[in-house]
Enzyme design. Structure first.
Site, PDB file in Angstrom:
ATOM      1  N   ARG A 105       0.889  -1.175   0.000  1.00 62.87           N
ATOM      2  CA  ARG A 105       0.000   0.000   0.000  1.00 62.87           C
ATOM      3  C   ARG A 105       0.918   1.214   0.000  1.00 62.87           C
ATOM      4  NH1 ARG A 105      -5.407   1.284   1.704  1.00 62.87           N
ATOM      5  NH2 ARG A 105      -5.549   3.321   2.705  1.00 62.87           N
ATOM      6  N   HIS A 132      -7.182   1.562  -6.702  1.00 63.70           N
ATOM      7  CA  HIS A 132      -7.489   0.803  -5.481  1.00 63.70           C
ATOM      8  C   HIS A 132      -8.329  -0.420  -5.880  1.00 63.70           C
ATOM      9  CE1 HIS A 132      -7.916  -0.167  -1.419  1.00 63.70           C
ATOM     10  NE2 HIS A 132      -8.603   0.862  -0.949  1.00 63.70           N
ATOM     11  N   GLN A 135     -10.561  -2.669  -3.375  1.00 65.37           N
ATOM     12  CA  GLN A 135     -11.808  -2.050  -2.948  1.00 65.37           C
ATOM     13  C   GLN A 135     -12.914  -2.261  -3.968  1.00 65.37           C
ATOM     14  OE1 GLN A 135     -12.577  -0.273   0.056  1.00 65.37           O
ATOM     15  NE2 GLN A 135     -14.562  -0.755  -0.846  1.00 65.37           N
ATOM     16  N   ASP A 223     -16.506   9.012  -2.057  1.00 60.17           N
ATOM     17  CA  ASP A 223     -15.291   8.746  -1.298  1.00 60.17           C
ATOM     18  C   ASP A 223     -14.899  10.028  -0.582  1.00 60.17           C
ATOM     19  OD1 ASP A 223     -13.057   7.475  -0.294  1.00 60.17           O
ATOM     20  OD2 ASP A 223     -11.909   7.552  -2.152  1.00 60.17           O
ATOM     21  N   CYS A 262     -16.257   3.711   0.461  1.00 54.10           N
ATOM     22  CA  CYS A 262     -15.225   2.742   0.846  1.00 54.10           C
ATOM     23  C   CYS A 262     -14.682   2.971   2.254  1.00 54.10           C
ATOM     24  CB  CYS A 262     -14.102   2.717  -0.184  1.00 54.10           C
ATOM     25  SG  CYS A 262     -13.134   4.234  -0.293  1.00 54.10           S
ATOM     26  N   ARG A 290     -14.385  -6.691   1.891  1.00 58.45           N
ATOM     27  CA  ARG A 290     -12.940  -6.572   1.668  1.00 58.45           C
ATOM     28  C   ARG A 290     -12.237  -7.837   2.163  1.00 58.45           C
ATOM     29  NH1 ARG A 290     -10.251  -1.708   1.376  1.00 58.45           N
ATOM     30  NH2 ARG A 290      -8.432  -3.045   1.079  1.00 58.45           N
TER      31      ARG A 290
END
Length: 303
Positions: A105, A132, A135, A223, A262, A290
């Site tokens: 990440r 991402h 996600q 988001d 998310c 997830r």
């Protein structure tokens, strides 16, 4: 260096493979609910590298790998030589001797690419500034649990055209749904992602109002407006105020439309409490998935 199964971006895999990964995630979720969890990754080790902090990514990958029977080593930037001058190439070669897969990440997608190019184990994109994908796999899984196939549906994005929006663009092409991105002109989606979608024949449109994006949508997504490292947060807030997903905006979507975020959410900014906690919200299922879809990714990568 070999034929490793990397999970770098939704755009990097074909539709059949993506459906297989989500199918594995559903199967693992079912096993867990039934109390009969299989452990196909017993004896395997996953290294998690966090150059950006996380709650959901860290916990879901760590718990997921352990549920599959494997072991996990977690490294922050301060705990890794990556933060002290060692090259990605050298790190990739060393970690490949210790572990069976690596998740990173990070801010820089080039680091992800170099890990994959010079390591000899699968590499997973836990997030970069450009995408991402984990996600979005969880989001597609969540939508299909509630409403069936996402193919042919309309997804609306309201907010800044960030890395999550880019992965939604990739997913629109691979899963065959229509995507409308409502973004201010100053925070438009990645030109590279849009160009890729156009080349692939994706049904993707960028509009400048949230209302135009959301009208008649099957799914509304947003988001956080400000991420770590973003400049001028006050200015971003002012520009993005018209893109807040409140009850009035959600009412423009289909009556059975779902809402996703998310997380973490800044309540009252990108979305109102009444939407986040409302009957159309599936944000907690989305967060849980997830865990399950990443187990699908891990088992596919290390098969």
């Amino acid at each position: 260096m070999g034929a490793e199964r990397h999970f770098l971006d939704v755009s990097a895999l074909d539709t059949v493979t993506l459906h297989k990964i989500i199918g594995r995630g559903r199967a693992f979720k079912g096993e867990l609910a039934a109390g009969k969890m299989s452990q196909p990754l017993a004896g395997k080790t996953l290294v998690l590298i966090f150059e950006k902090p996380s709650t959901r990514t860290r916990v879901s990958f760590q718990v997921g790998m352990q549920q599959l029977g494997g072991m996990v080593v977690v490294m922050s930037e301060k705990e890794s030589q990556l933060g002290h001058g060692e090259t990605i190439v050298d790190t990739a070669r060393v970690l490949s001797r210790y572990a069976d897969a690596i998740m990173i990440r990070t801010d820089n997608p080039q680091k992800l690419a170099e890990l994959a190019a010079f390591g000899s184990v699968p590499v997973i994109n836990g997030l970069t500034d450009e995408s991402h994908p984990c996600q979005i796999m969880a989001d597609v899984m969540t939508f299909e649990e509630h409403r069936g196939s996402i193919e042919g549906k309309t997804v609306a994005w309201s907010g800044a055209g960030n890395n999550v929006a880019s992965s939604w663009i990739h997913a629109a092409v691979r899963f065959g749904f229509k995507l409308r991105l409502g973004c201010p002109a100053t925070h438009s989606p990645s030109p590279a992602a849009l160009a890729w979608a156009a080349t692939e024949g994706g049904d993707v449109a960028v509009v400048e109002t949230a209302e135009e994006a959301v009208d008649g949508a099957n799914l509304v997504v947003t988001d956080a407006w400000v991420s770590m490292g973003d400049e001028n947060p006050e200015m971003r807030h002012q520009v993005l105020l018209p893109f807040c997903v409140d009850e009035k905006l959600m009412a423009r979507a289909r009556p059975d439309a779902l809402f996703m975020h998310c997380l973490p959410a800044h309540r009252g900014e990108e979305a109102a409490d009444a939407v986040l906690d409302g009957p159309q919200s599936v944000i907690w299922d989305e967060a849980e998935n997830r865990l399950h879809v990443q187990k699908g990714i891990l088992s596919w990568c290390m098969s």
